[in-house]
Design an enzyme around this catalytic site. Structure first.
Site, PDB file in Angstrom:
ATOM      1  CG  ASP A  63      41.789  40.734  40.326  1.00  0.00           C
ATOM      2  OD1 ASP A  63      41.049  39.740  40.500  1.00  0.00           O
ATOM      3  OD2 ASP A  63      41.777  41.697  41.099  1.00  0.00           O
ATOM      4  CB  SER A  64      37.541  42.048  39.133  1.00  0.00           C
ATOM      5  OG  SER A  64      37.947  41.945  40.485  1.00  0.00           O
TER       6      SER A  64
ATOM      7  CB  CYS B 255      40.079  37.122  39.110  1.00  0.00           C
ATOM      8  SG  CYS B 255      38.406  37.573  39.566  1.00  0.00           S
TER       9      CYS B 255
ATOM     10  CE1 TYR C 288      34.957  42.430  36.350  1.00  0.00           C
ATOM     11  CE2 TYR C 288      35.701  40.213  35.843  1.00  0.00           C
ATOM     12  CZ  TYR C 288      35.604  41.541  35.503  1.00  0.00           C
ATOM     13  OH  TYR C 288      36.154  41.977  34.325  1.00  0.00           O
TER      14      TYR C 288
ATOM     15  CD  GLU D  87      39.554  47.073  43.481  1.00  0.00           C
ATOM     16  OE1 GLU D  87      39.754  48.152  42.911  1.00  0.00           O
ATOM     17  OE2 GLU D  87      40.181  46.025  43.191  1.00  0.00           O
TER      18      GLU D  87
ATOM     19  CB  CYS E 281      38.731  36.663  47.173  1.00  0.00           C
ATOM     20  SG  CYS E 281      38.657  38.305  46.404  1.00  0.00           S
TER      21      CYS E 281
ATOM     22  CG  HIS F 182      40.434  42.157  45.836  1.00  0.00           C
ATOM     23  ND1 HIS F 182      40.239  41.541  44.635  1.00  0.00           N
ATOM     24  CD2 HIS F 182      40.348  43.490  45.589  1.00  0.00           C
ATOM     25  CE1 HIS F 182      40.039  42.459  43.690  1.00  0.00           C
ATOM     26  NE2 HIS F 182      40.104  43.651  44.257  1.00  0.00           N
TER      27      HIS F 182
END
Ligand code: DGL
Length: 299
Positions: free
Chosen positions: A36-37, A99, A68, A184, A218, A220
Site C-alpha cells: 500500500d502507499s 491499494c 498516491y 496518515e 480506499c 485507508h
C-alpha cells in the site's frame, strides 16, 4: 540430538532470512507481499490474517511517497512497479496491491506489460475486482456510491467494473482527498475529521438520494468507519474491502495450488516502510491492533 541439530538449522535459516530483510520462516519458501502507499493496506492485511494466518507475509508501505491518490497515472504506475519489484526481490512471488489507487492506475499495465517481461512466474492482484463482484449484490435501489481518492475516482475503474458486471446499476463517485492525510497523520479523532466526513458524504448524496450501498474504495477509509457510519444515512450499507479481499485471496490460493504450495507457512509477518519506522509503528499499532516493529526500506 537430531532434533537439536534441526532446531539449530531452523534458527540459522530464520536468522539468515531476517538478515536478508524477510521473515520467511522456511527454506526457499515464499511470502505473500502486501503493498500500500502507506498504512491503509493494514486494514486488508488484518482481515487476511484472520482467515489465513498460517502464511508468511511481507507488508510494504510506501509512506515516504504517500499519498498516491493525488498523483498522476505515470507517477503511481512508476512507484507501484518499483515497490512490486522490491517485494519480488524479497522472495514474494504473489503480491497484493492493497491499494485502490495502485490497483486503478498501475495493475493492468503491470499484469499485461511488465510481468510477462520481468517476472512471468509471479503474480500481482488488485482489490477492485473482488470488491465490485460482491458490491453489486448488495444494492436494491441499484444506486451505488463509491468513495475513493481523486486518482481512483478519475480512473472510473469502479464505474467501469460495476457497470460491466451488473448492467442497470448506476454508480456515483466522490473523491475524498482529505481522508488519507487525516489517517496518515493520526487525526482520525479530531473535529476536522467530522467536518471532512460530513462534507464528502453530503457531496456524494447530493448526486443521488437513492444510494443504498457505499463502497469504501480506499484501504485507508475503514480506519474512518465509525465517523462514516455516524454521518451516513442509517439504511445505507457500507462496504469495507478487507474481508472481501481476504476471502478472495483464500479462494485464489485454493484455485492455484502451484502458487500455494510454494508459500511459507510460518505465521510470520514482516513490516517495511519507506519512511520513518517510528511513526509507522505508532500508527500501525493503533490501526492494526497489535505491536508492530517495522524496518526501513530504501527503494
Ligand atoms: N490506500 C490507498 C488506496 O486504497 C491509497 C491512498 C493514497 O495514498 O492516496 O487508494
Amino acid at each position: 540430538m537430531t532434533k537439536s541439530i534441526s532446531r539449530n538449522k531452523n534458527k540459522t535459516l530464520f536468522l539468515c532470512a531476517l538478515l536478508q530483510g524477510t521473515s520467511a520462516g522456511t527454506e526457499n519458501k515464499k511470502s505473500i507481499g502486501i503493498f500500500d502507499s502507506g498504512i491503509g493496506g493494514l486494514s486488508v492485511l488484518k482481515e487476511i490474517i484472520k482467515i489465513i494466518p498460517e502464511y508468511d507475509f511481507i507488508y510494504l508501505g510506501d509512506s515516504a511517497r504517500s499519498p498516491y491518490g493525488t498523483r498522476s497515472f505515470e507517477t503511481v504506475y512508476h512507484y507501484t512497479l518499483e515497490c512490486v519489484q522490491k517485494l519480488f526481490s524479497m522472495n514474494c512471488d504473489l503480491v497484493i496491491l492493497a491499494c485502490n489507487t495502485a490497483s486503478a492506475k498501475a495493475l493492468r499495465n503491470i499484469q499485461q506489460l511488465d510481468l510477462p517481461k520481468i517476472a512471468p512466474g509471479k503474480r500481482v492482484l488488485g482489490v477492485i475486482r473482488p470488491t465490485t463482484e460482491l458490491a453489486g449484490k448488495h444494492t436494491k435501489t441499484k444506486h451505488i456510491g463509491v468513495l475513493g481518492t481523486s486518482g481512483t475516482v478519475a480512473s472510473d475503474s469502479y464505474k467501469i467494473e460495476l457497470e460491466h458486471f451488473y448492467p442497470g446499476i448506476k454508480v456515483f463517485q466522490q473523491a475524498c482527498p482529505m481522508w488519507v492525510p487525516i489517517v496518515e497523520n493520526n487525526e482520525v479523532n479530531s473535529p476536522a475529521t467530522d467536518f471532512y466526513v460530513k462534507k464528502y458524504l453530503k457531496e456524494l448524496f447530493s448526486k443521488s438520494k437513492k444510494i443504498d450501498t457505499i463502497i469504501l474504495g480506499c484501504t485507508h477509509y475503514p480506519l474512518l468507519l465509525n465517523k462514516i457510519r455516524k454521518y451516513a444515512p442509517k439504511n445505507v450499507k457500507i462496504i469495507s474491502q478487507g474481508p472481501i479481499v481476504a476471502l478472495s485471496l483464500a479462494d485464489y490460493l485454493q484455485r492455484h495450488p502451484e502458487i500455494e504450495k510454494k508459500l511459507g507457512k510460518g505465521n510470520n509477518v514482516a513490516f517495511f516502510t519507506t519512511d520513518s519506522t517510528e511513526s509507522f509503528d505508532k500508527l500501525a499499532k493503533i490501526f492494526f491492533g497489535r505491536k508492530v516493529s517495522s524496518k526501513h526500506l530504501a527503494l
